[in-house]
Design a protein around this motif. Structure first.
Motif, PDB file in Angstrom:
ATOM      1  N   ARG A  36       0.835  -1.208   0.000  1.00 34.86           N
ATOM      2  CA  ARG A  36       0.000   0.000   0.000  1.00 34.86           C
ATOM      3  C   ARG A  36       0.868   1.256   0.000  1.00 34.86           C
ATOM      4  O   ARG A  36       0.559   2.237  -0.686  1.00 34.86           O
ATOM      5  CB  ARG A  36      -0.914  -0.009   1.225  1.00 34.86           C
ATOM      6  N   LYS A  37       1.942   1.208   0.753  1.00 33.99           N
ATOM      7  CA  LYS A  37       2.838   2.365   0.843  1.00 33.99           C
ATOM      8  C   LYS A  37       3.501   2.645  -0.511  1.00 33.99           C
ATOM      9  O   LYS A  37       3.573   3.808  -0.943  1.00 33.99           O
ATOM     10  CB  LYS A  37       3.896   2.106   1.910  1.00 33.99           C
ATOM     11  N   LEU A  38       3.966   1.603  -1.184  1.00 32.97           N
ATOM     12  CA  LEU A  38       4.597   1.789  -2.494  1.00 32.97           C
ATOM     13  C   LEU A  38       3.590   2.303  -3.525  1.00 32.97           C
ATOM     14  O   LEU A  38       3.910   3.182  -4.336  1.00 32.97           O
ATOM     15  CB  LEU A  38       5.203   0.472  -2.983  1.00 32.97           C
ATOM     16  N   ALA A  39       2.388   1.761  -3.503  1.00 30.34           N
ATOM     17  CA  ALA A  39       1.363   2.208  -4.449  1.00 30.34           C
ATOM     18  C   ALA A  39       1.052   3.688  -4.250  1.00 30.34           C
ATOM     19  O   ALA A  39       0.946   4.455  -5.222  1.00 30.34           O
ATOM     20  CB  ALA A  39       0.095   1.374  -4.288  1.00 30.34           C
ATOM     21  N   ALA A  40       0.942   4.097  -3.005  1.00 32.73           N
ATOM     22  CA  ALA A  40       0.663   5.503  -2.709  1.00 32.73           C
ATOM     23  C   ALA A  40       1.819   6.393  -3.130  1.00 32.73           C
ATOM     24  O   ALA A  40       1.620   7.487  -3.683  1.00 32.73           O
ATOM     25  CB  ALA A  40       0.376   5.666  -1.222  1.00 32.73           C
ATOM     26  N   GLU A  41       3.034   5.950  -2.893  1.00 29.76           N
ATOM     27  CA  GLU A  41       4.224   6.731  -3.238  1.00 29.76           C
ATOM     28  C   GLU A  41       4.302   6.998  -4.735  1.00 29.76           C
ATOM     29  O   GLU A  41       4.703   8.089  -5.161  1.00 29.76           O
ATOM     30  CB  GLU A  41       5.470   5.991  -2.769  1.00 29.76           C
ATOM     31  N   TYR A  42       3.921   6.017  -5.550  1.00 29.42           N
ATOM     32  CA  TYR A  42       4.051   6.144  -6.999  1.00 29.42           C
ATOM     33  C   TYR A  42       2.742   6.521  -7.692  1.00 29.42           C
ATOM     34  O   TYR A  42       2.695   6.604  -8.920  1.00 29.42           O
ATOM     35  CB  TYR A  42       4.587   4.841  -7.591  1.00 29.42           C
ATOM     36  N   GLY A  43       1.682   6.712  -6.936  1.00 36.00           N
ATOM     37  CA  GLY A  43       0.402   7.060  -7.539  1.00 36.00           C
ATOM     38  C   GLY A  43      -0.180   5.925  -8.359  1.00 36.00           C
ATOM     39  O   GLY A  43      -0.917   6.160  -9.329  1.00 36.00           O
ATOM     40  N   ALA A  44       0.138   4.704  -7.981  1.00 36.45           N
ATOM     41  CA  ALA A  44      -0.393   3.539  -8.691  1.00 36.45           C
ATOM     42  C   ALA A  44      -1.791   3.215  -8.197  1.00 36.45           C
ATOM     43  O   ALA A  44      -2.100   3.373  -7.015  1.00 36.45           O
ATOM     44  CB  ALA A  44       0.521   2.334  -8.477  1.00 36.45           C
ATOM     45  N   ASP A  45      -2.641   2.765  -9.105  1.00 35.94           N
ATOM     46  CA  ASP A  45      -3.923   2.226  -8.682  1.00 35.94           C
ATOM     47  C   ASP A  45      -3.656   0.956  -7.886  1.00 35.94           C
ATOM     48  O   ASP A  45      -2.676   0.256  -8.132  1.00 35.94           O
ATOM     49  CB  ASP A  45      -4.789   1.903  -9.899  1.00 35.94           C
ATOM     50  N   LEU A  46      -4.532   0.657  -6.951  1.00 37.21           N
ATOM     51  CA  LEU A  46      -4.338  -0.527  -6.118  1.00 37.21           C
ATOM     52  C   LEU A  46      -5.651  -1.274  -5.974  1.00 37.21           C
ATOM     53  O   LEU A  46      -6.638  -0.724  -5.490  1.00 37.21           O
ATOM     54  CB  LEU A  46      -3.815  -0.137  -4.732  1.00 37.21           C
ATOM     55  N   ALA A  47      -5.659  -2.527  -6.410  1.00 34.57           N
ATOM     56  CA  ALA A  47      -6.785  -3.419  -6.159  1.00 34.57           C
ATOM     57  C   ALA A  47      -6.407  -4.246  -4.940  1.00 34.57           C
ATOM     58  O   ALA A  47      -5.629  -5.187  -5.026  1.00 34.57           O
ATOM     59  CB  ALA A  47      -7.040  -4.307  -7.367  1.00 34.57           C
ATOM     60  N   ASP A  48      -6.936  -3.857  -3.792  1.00 35.30           N
ATOM     61  CA  ASP A  48      -6.508  -4.400  -2.501  1.00 35.30           C
ATOM     62  C   ASP A  48      -7.472  -5.499  -2.058  1.00 35.30           C
ATOM     63  O   ASP A  48      -8.622  -5.226  -1.705  1.00 35.30           O
ATOM     64  CB  ASP A  48      -6.478  -3.265  -1.482  1.00 35.30           C
ATOM     65  N   PHE A  49      -6.984  -6.747  -2.043  1.00 38.38           N
ATOM     66  CA  PHE A  49      -7.819  -7.880  -1.661  1.00 38.38           C
ATOM     67  C   PHE A  49      -7.387  -8.507  -0.341  1.00 38.38           C
ATOM     68  O   PHE A  49      -7.715  -9.672  -0.057  1.00 38.38           O
ATOM     69  CB  PHE A  49      -7.804  -8.933  -2.776  1.00 38.38           C
ATOM     70  N   ALA A  50      -6.687  -7.728   0.474  1.00 37.51           N
ATOM     71  CA  ALA A  50      -6.225  -8.264   1.762  1.00 37.51           C
ATOM     72  C   ALA A  50      -7.377  -8.754   2.630  1.00 37.51           C
ATOM     73  O   ALA A  50      -7.219  -9.699   3.412  1.00 37.51           O
ATOM     74  CB  ALA A  50      -5.422  -7.196   2.500  1.00 37.51           C
ATOM     75  N   LYS A  51      -8.521  -8.142   2.474  1.00 34.75           N
ATOM     76  CA  LYS A  51      -9.695  -8.507   3.290  1.00 34.75           C
ATOM     77  C   LYS A  51     -10.237  -9.887   2.928  1.00 34.75           C
ATOM     78  O   LYS A  51     -11.103 -10.434   3.639  1.00 34.75           O
ATOM     79  CB  LYS A  51     -10.801  -7.469   3.102  1.00 34.75           C
ATOM     80  N   ASP A  52      -9.736 -10.459   1.817  1.00 37.44           N
ATOM     81  CA  ASP A  52     -10.281 -11.723   1.329  1.00 37.44           C
ATOM     82  C   ASP A  52      -9.466 -12.938   1.750  1.00 37.44           C
ATOM     83  O   ASP A  52      -9.586 -14.004   1.133  1.00 37.44           O
ATOM     84  CB  ASP A  52     -10.389 -11.689  -0.198  1.00 37.44           C
ATOM     85  N   GLU A  53      -8.684 -12.809   2.808  1.00 32.67           N
ATOM     86  CA  GLU A  53      -7.925 -13.960   3.285  1.00 32.67           C
ATOM     87  C   GLU A  53      -8.842 -15.151   3.586  1.00 32.67           C
ATOM     88  O   GLU A  53      -8.458 -16.302   3.391  1.00 32.67           O
ATOM     89  CB  GLU A  53      -7.144 -13.598   4.557  1.00 32.67           C
ATOM     90  N   TYR A  54     -10.040 -14.849   4.083  1.00 33.19           N
ATOM     91  CA  TYR A  54     -10.949 -15.924   4.500  1.00 33.19           C
ATOM     92  C   TYR A  54     -12.206 -16.004   3.625  1.00 33.19           C
ATOM     93  O   TYR A  54     -13.198 -16.607   4.019  1.00 33.19           O
ATOM     94  CB  TYR A  54     -11.344 -15.728   5.961  1.00 33.19           C
ATOM     95  N   THR A  55     -12.149 -15.412   2.438  1.00 34.36           N
ATOM     96  CA  THR A  55     -13.277 -15.518   1.515  1.00 34.36           C
ATOM     97  C   THR A  55     -13.308 -16.921   0.916  1.00 34.36           C
ATOM     98  O   THR A  55     -12.322 -17.369   0.329  1.00 34.36           O
ATOM     99  CB  THR A  55     -13.175 -14.473   0.395  1.00 34.36           C
ATOM    100  N   ARG A  56     -14.409 -17.597   1.073  1.00 36.78           N
ATOM    101  CA  ARG A  56     -14.514 -18.964   0.566  1.00 36.78           C
ATOM    102  C   ARG A  56     -14.392 -18.990  -0.959  1.00 36.78           C
ATOM    103  O   ARG A  56     -14.927 -18.118  -1.644  1.00 36.78           O
ATOM    104  CB  ARG A  56     -15.847 -19.592   0.981  1.00 36.78           C
ATOM    105  N   TYR A  57     -13.678 -19.981  -1.449  1.00 40.91           N
ATOM    106  CA  TYR A  57     -13.484 -20.239  -2.874  1.00 40.91           C
ATOM    107  C   TYR A  57     -12.617 -19.183  -3.566  1.00 40.91           C
ATOM    108  O   TYR A  57     -12.577 -19.124  -4.788  1.00 40.91           O
ATOM    109  CB  TYR A  57     -14.831 -20.361  -3.618  1.00 40.91           C
TER     110      TYR A  57
END
Length: 392
Positions: A341-362
């Motif tokens: 997240r820090k690198l994406a913010a530093e370079y102005g990169a878009d970020l598709a963040d799926f960290a919340k899906d550690e326990y998403t089934r399938y």
């Protein structure tokens, strides 16, 4: 004497190849963008010019690693989901393709990226304390891609030097390839190349280019990569994500039989269950917090910045069910997410963040590769990123 012999061999190989090739194949290998884009092959990855020839304004260049090879029978795999869509995904990557390779690859392809957008799917497993392993990098190294990087006038010398020095260090166990890299450096960066350097590079590169054309044409034919058809009709409307979500859940439940890790049941029964006791808490001291891979990723982002290409980083999660079982600390997992997240913010990169899906089934097909729900959600994020780019 050895140098003269090597030069003559290179010359003979080049000349013989040229004489035979042009009677067999056309100068340009023009394929169906979906079929070619989803084809996973080193023949394609090393063929810089052929990749550029087969990208158009509807192509989203998508870089990653072994996830492309997994789950190709799932409805949500991009090879299937986008098959008849106007958007076509140019996938580049397989096992051991990591940030440094993709930095060099993007450097070579940048002038062919018409929508000035690129997606990089990050695997958490890249970010070990060792980073990319030397033998792995050597096995994926492409001479033509490396030379194209050196010839990219938009790149700063600092960025080129990073890729040169990092490559030479990782190729220390492959002296022949390292020697060629040093020769390319002398020739293309004007570091006092000899006459032999110039002639060797000239003929060897010619040989590789012609070999690539033959290799990619033959391999594509064997694998059934479809030729370009200007009359092919594609859908311009957005995929029905809700409908695909229902399919993904149905396929996931059927494929996993809701085992404790929600992965493919064949993987669970064959690879996980027999070793369940031995793998328990086996990674208690593991971490993705510090790795040379972060500097390699920074280099990739510098290439994006200097070539005017907007990146989207896909922050893949770890499989929470599996990582809990092996005892991989949550603090260390979170450190990885925070670093990206820090690198994406530093370079102005878009970020598709799926960290919340550690326990998403399938979400996962196995311990690390994307499954039914994982591919679907990532495809949706890529689609939105790509279509927004086209609208600008």
């Amino acid at each position: 004497m050895k140098r003269v012999t090597a030069f003559l061999i290179a010359f003979i190989l080049f000349s013989g190849t040229v004489l035979g090739i042009h009677t067999l194949i056309d100068k340009k290998a023009h394929f169906d963008p979906h079929s070619f884009g989803s084809w996973i092959s080193s023949y394609k990855f090393f063929a810089t010019e052929e990749i550029k020839e087969n990208m158009n304004e509807n192509t989203i260049l998508t870089l990653g690693s072994s996830e492309f090879r997994h789950g190709k029978k799932m409805a949500s795999h991009p090879a299937n989901l986008f098959k008849d869509n106007a958007l076509n995904m140019m996938m580049v990557g397989a096992g051991y393709y990591q940030s440094l390779f993709h930095a060099v690859e993007l450097s070579a392809l940048s002038d062919g990226v018409k929508n000035k957008k690129v997606v990089l799917i990050l695997s958490p497993q890249w970010f070990t304390k060792e980073g990319v392993l030397a033998p792995a990098y050597a096995s994926r190294f492409s001479d033509e891609t490396f030379v194209a990087m050196l010839q990219n006038k938009k790149l700063s010398q600092k960025t080129k030097d990073y890729m040169i020095q990092r490559s030479k260090a990782l190729l220390s166990g492959d002296p022949q390839t390292k020697e060629r890299v040093e020769r390319y450096e002398r020739v293309f960066l004007n570091k006092n190349p000899s006459f032999y350097d110039r002639q060797y590079v000239r003929f060897y590169r010619g040989f590789l280019a012609e070999k690539s054309k033959v290799g990619i044409a033959a391999a594509a034919a064997v694998k059934g990569v479809e030729p370009y058809n200007p009359k092919k009709r594609v859908q311009s409307k957005e995929p029905d994500w809700a409908a695909y979500n229902a399919i993904a859940r149905k396929e996931g439940q059927k494929g996993s039989k809701d085992n404790p890790f929600y992965v493919a049941n064949r993987v669970y029964r064959k690879n996980i269950l027999p070793k369940l006791d031995k793998t328990k808490n086996s990674s208690r001291n593991a971490s993705y917090a510090e790795s040379p891979e972060y500097d390699d990723l920074r280099c990739f982002l510098n290439v994006c910045r200097e070539t005017g290409i907007q990146p989207m980083l896909v922050l893949m999660p770890v499989n929470g069910y599996w990582y809990d079982h092996i005892g991989f600390p949550k603090t260390e997992r979170n450190a990885y997410y925070k670093n990206i997240r820090k690198l994406a913010a530093e370079y102005g990169a878009d970020l598709a963040d799926f960290a919340k899906d550690e326990y998403t089934r399938y979400f996962f097909l196995d311990k690390v590769h994307l499954g039914w729900k994982g591919w679907l959600d990532i495809n949706e994020s890529i689609y939105r990123f790509a279509t927004e780019a086209q609208a600008k």
